[in-house]
Design an enzyme around this catalytic site. Structure first.
Site, PDB file in Angstrom:
ATOM      1  N   ASP A   9      20.870  36.557  37.825  1.00  0.00           N
ATOM      2  CA  ASP A   9      20.750  37.372  36.629  1.00  0.00           C
ATOM      3  C   ASP A   9      19.293  37.831  36.565  1.00  0.00           C
ATOM      4  O   ASP A   9      18.408  37.120  37.032  1.00  0.00           O
ATOM      5  CB  ASP A   9      21.107  36.537  35.400  1.00  0.00           C
ATOM      6  CG  ASP A   9      20.838  37.278  34.110  1.00  0.00           C
ATOM      7  OD1 ASP A   9      21.315  38.410  33.969  1.00  0.00           O
ATOM      8  OD2 ASP A   9      20.126  36.725  33.245  1.00  0.00           O
ATOM      9  N   LYS A  10      19.023  39.012  36.019  1.00  0.00           N
ATOM     10  CA  LYS A  10      17.637  39.494  35.991  1.00  0.00           C
ATOM     11  C   LYS A  10      16.839  38.915  34.827  1.00  0.00           C
ATOM     12  O   LYS A  10      15.883  38.169  35.014  1.00  0.00           O
ATOM     13  CB  LYS A  10      17.585  41.026  35.900  1.00  0.00           C
ATOM     14  CG  LYS A  10      16.146  41.574  35.862  1.00  0.00           C
ATOM     15  CD  LYS A  10      16.099  43.070  35.658  1.00  0.00           C
ATOM     16  CE  LYS A  10      16.327  43.460  34.218  1.00  0.00           C
ATOM     17  NZ  LYS A  10      15.176  43.160  33.330  1.00  0.00           N
ATOM     18  N   THR A  11      17.277  39.234  33.611  1.00  0.00           N
ATOM     19  CA  THR A  11      16.481  38.914  32.426  1.00  0.00           C
ATOM     20  C   THR A  11      16.443  37.409  32.163  1.00  0.00           C
ATOM     21  O   THR A  11      17.478  36.780  31.975  1.00  0.00           O
ATOM     22  CB  THR A  11      17.041  39.647  31.187  1.00  0.00           C
ATOM     23  OG1 THR A  11      17.144  41.041  31.489  1.00  0.00           O
ATOM     24  CG2 THR A  11      16.127  39.456  29.993  1.00  0.00           C
ATOM     25  N   THR A  27      22.334  42.948  36.561  1.00  0.00           N
ATOM     26  CA  THR A  27      21.602  43.257  35.329  1.00  0.00           C
ATOM     27  C   THR A  27      22.338  44.325  34.530  1.00  0.00           C
ATOM     28  O   THR A  27      23.032  45.176  35.089  1.00  0.00           O
ATOM     29  CB  THR A  27      20.165  43.733  35.634  1.00  0.00           C
ATOM     30  OG1 THR A  27      19.501  44.019  34.405  1.00  0.00           O
ATOM     31  CG2 THR A  27      20.159  44.975  36.510  1.00  0.00           C
ATOM     32  N   GLY A  28      22.152  44.247  33.237  1.00  0.00           N
ATOM     33  CA  GLY A  28      22.702  45.272  32.361  1.00  0.00           C
ATOM     34  C   GLY A  28      21.762  46.449  32.213  1.00  0.00           C
ATOM     35  O   GLY A  28      22.121  47.474  31.610  1.00  0.00           O
ATOM     36  N   ASP A  82      25.887  34.382  30.890  1.00  0.00           N
ATOM     37  CA  ASP A  82      26.334  34.384  32.290  1.00  0.00           C
ATOM     38  C   ASP A  82      27.458  33.380  32.535  1.00  0.00           C
ATOM     39  O   ASP A  82      27.855  33.162  33.683  1.00  0.00           O
ATOM     40  CB  ASP A  82      25.161  34.045  33.220  1.00  0.00           C
ATOM     41  CG  ASP A  82      24.035  35.043  33.091  1.00  0.00           C
ATOM     42  OD1 ASP A  82      24.310  36.248  33.140  1.00  0.00           O
ATOM     43  OD2 ASP A  82      22.882  34.616  32.922  1.00  0.00           O
TER      44      ASP A  82
END
Length: 644
Positions: A340-342, A487-488, A538
């Protein structure tokens, strides 16, 4: 159990001395042939041997009944049958049966077995000591702050959520909570593996059991008892250590087969030497007893559980919490990891990435300081990102917000504005600089600094990439693992982050409920996949992945969908847990090969296949070899290490 085996060993060892001195064979070996013989010496040897058999051999006799009751004959069954056969036969000789006594062999066999078990128990206790050490982290009392401001010392059991507690310099923090007064640094090494003290100020979370540094702080209690971070860690470690693994099932099946081989081999040895070869019964019995002793699946039974205990405790001490051992073992076969990015690869908050000076007469540091001074009074995430980039912003006067466009104020006598591109367009101010376009193309947010009516510079902000992310991705790629990101965010932002950290692939503009579908897509390529995220939004993706890794869980370790919880917000712990998984599996296989290989070689020798070459093993020598193999397995397991 450690104390019990130690006591039985020393008592049996002391009683073995007269048994040895009363043995005709030992007397001849020492050159004392006949000098220590007297009427009733055999009966006295019987008395000492009986004490050693019933007292020293009791754990094995008790284990025999336990294993037979559970219909799982194993190590204790073999030892108990061996010592009982030797004792009953020798006792019958004392009372008139023609033959040879095995009292000194019996006593030394029990001594060696007790010593081996004592050493083994110490090894197992050492492996599980992390639980004890974690439990010792909590202080016995806390300084509770009463509503009137007075402080009273109370037991931890009297602390409840919502209470305030004072923590003095150098003291242990009594429970999970939030700092409401003061600032300090806290040593969380035993809980997270983080060697550097962590700065704490008002609003920061502290973990019960960590050690306060140089400043006094007041905290509001949030979690106590079973809900606390430390209690959940202890529970996770205990569950993981007690959980079965696929490799352990293999070892257990091998141990059952080895028990059958030992019993069958013992019977075959007796038949061959006594019936076929025609040796006397005492010789055949000695070979049979040696076979059953040396074939004890002791090392085999310990090979995997001890590695499990060591790796789980070692991981917990480094902030790597294993919730599912099967998934942990599967981590060694991973071919792809999706991040996941954030909050995982990035810090989850805006920070300054670039400062551009657009005219002469001002330096980057000065430009940023002017911007931070104006933004210091704004709560906007972009404003706070600029403020964090400057250690001590100058004072601002006549501050005013420009709704939806920025803010303005006077700094060092100059009129300063920090505004959006939209404000510049409205005011007819133009900026012609290709660097601005390049930053916008990366998906970064760009604001402009206007001083005394002229655009002096620009500040670009983005979700700050963790400095450890690049190292983590490089380490994973060196291990042959494909790295990806979900990522969103828009494609520009995703591309910038992916290029910065060196990812192989990225998936942008993915909604939370679509993340698990992306994991399925990667799995459909035939890859074993791990998902790494914060364990909250997630959750479906963590559950879908072959291995779910929750990173940066902080005090929230009860992430139900994750197989592995990494306490620290450090992506470098991902390759660390994978290396530990690989090292753990290697140790298991090494131990299984040693334990099985030892028996394959030792059983024929114990049966007497090298008799014609003058090599014959007695029961005591067989016990020593069996115990040595167990100790080697234990030492090998304890050499496991976490490589960061």
């Amino acid at each position: 159990m450690v104390a019990d085996f130690r006591r039985r060993f020393w008592v049996s060892l002391i009683l073995t001395i007269p048994i040895l001195l009363l043995s005709p064979l030992i007397q001849r070996f020492l050159g004392l042939d006949g000098k220590l013989s007297f009427t009733g010496d055999l009966q006295l040897s019987f008395v000492f041997s009986s004490v050693v058999f019933f007292y020293g051999g009791w754990p094995f006799l008790k284990g025999l009944f336990t294993e037979l009751k559970g219909r799982k004959p194993g190590m204790m069954t073999l030892i108990a049958i061996a010592i009982t056969t030797a004792y009953v036969y020798s006792s019958a000789v004392v009372f008139g049966l023609e033959g040879k006594v095995f009292f000194w062999e019996l006593a030394t066999l029990i001594d060696v077995m007790l010593l081996g078990h004592w050493i083994e128990m110490k090894s197992v206790m050492g492996a599980s000591k992390a639980l004890e050490e974690l439990a010792k982290l909590m202080p016995s009392e806390a300084h509770k702050v009463l509503p009137d401001g007075s402080v009273v010392d109370v037991p931890l059991s009297e602390l409840h959520p919502g209470d305030h507690a004072l923590v003095k310099p150098g003291e242990k923090i009594p429970a999970d909570g939030e700092v409401v007064r003061g600032q300090t640094s806290v040593n969380e090494a035993m809980l997270t593996g983080e060697s550097m003290p962590v700065p704490k100020t008002v609003g920061d979370v502290v973990i019960g059991g960590s050690i306060n540094g140089e400043g006094a702080i007041t905290i509001v209690i949030q979690k106590t008892g079973a809900d606390s971070f430390l209690s959940q860690v202890i529970d996770l470690v205990r569950e993981a250590q007690e959980s079965k693994s696929k490799t352990q099932d293999l070892a257990n099946r091998a141990a059952v087969w080895l028990t059958a081989v030992a019993l069958g081999g013992g019977a075959l040895t007796m038949f061959v030497w006594y019936v076929w070869v025609g040796k006397d019964f005492a010789f055949a019995l000695e070979r049979t007893v040696t076979v059953m002793v040396i074939a004890c699946p002791h090392a085999l039974g310990l090979a995997v559980p001890l590695v499990v205990a060591v790796s789980t405790a070692l991981a917990a001490g480094n902030g790597l919490l294993i919730r599912d051992r099967t998934a942990f073992e599967a981590a060694r076969k991973l071919k792809a990891i999706i991040f996941d990015k954030t909050g995982t690869l990035t810090e989850g908050q805006f920070g300054v990435t670039d400062t551009l000076v657009l005219s002469d007469g001002i330096a980057e540091d000065e430009l940023l300081a002017y911007a931070a001074a104006v933004e210091a009074h704004s709560e906007h995430p972009i404003a706070q990102g600029i403020v964090r980039a400057v250690e001590q912003p100058p004072e601002v006067e006549d501050f005013r917000a420009i709704p939806g466009k920025g803010a303005r104020g006077r700094v060092n006598g100059r009129e300063v504005m920090v505004v959006s591109p939209g404000y510049l367009r409205e005011e007819g101010l133009t900026v012609d600089d290709s660097r601005i376009d390049a930053l916008s193309a990366q998906g970064k947010t760009v604001v402009f600094v206007v001083i005394d009516g002229a655009v002096q510079g620009a500040v670009a902000l983005a979700d700050i990439i963790r400095p450890e992310s690049r190292e983590a991705i490089a380490a994973l790629k060196a291990m042959g693992i494909r790295t990806m990101m979900l990522t969103g965010d828009n494609r520009k932002v995703a591309q910038w982050v992916a290029e910065e950290v060196g990812l192989d692939e990225y998936f942008a503009e993915v909604l939370p409920h679509e993340k698990s579908e992306k994991v399925k897509e990667v799995q459909a390529r035939g890859l074993t996949v791990a998902m790494t995220g914060d364990g909250v939004n997630d959750a479906p993706a963590l559950a879908q992945a072959d291995v779910g890794i929750a990173i940066g869980a902080g005090t929230d370790v009860a992430v139900e969908t994750a197989d592995i919880v990494l306490v620290r917000s450090n992506p470098k712990d991902v390759p660390a847990i994978l290396r530990l998984s690989q090292a753990t599996y290697r140790k298991m296989i090494q131990n299984l090969w040693w334990a099985a290989g030892y028996n394959i070689l030792a059983i024929p020798i114990a049966a007497g296949v090298l008799y014609n070459f003058g090599i014959v093993l007695g029961p005591a020598a067989g016990a020593a070899l069996m115990s040595l193999s167990t100790v080697i397995v234990a030492i090998n397991a304890r050499k496991l290490r976490v490589e960061r």
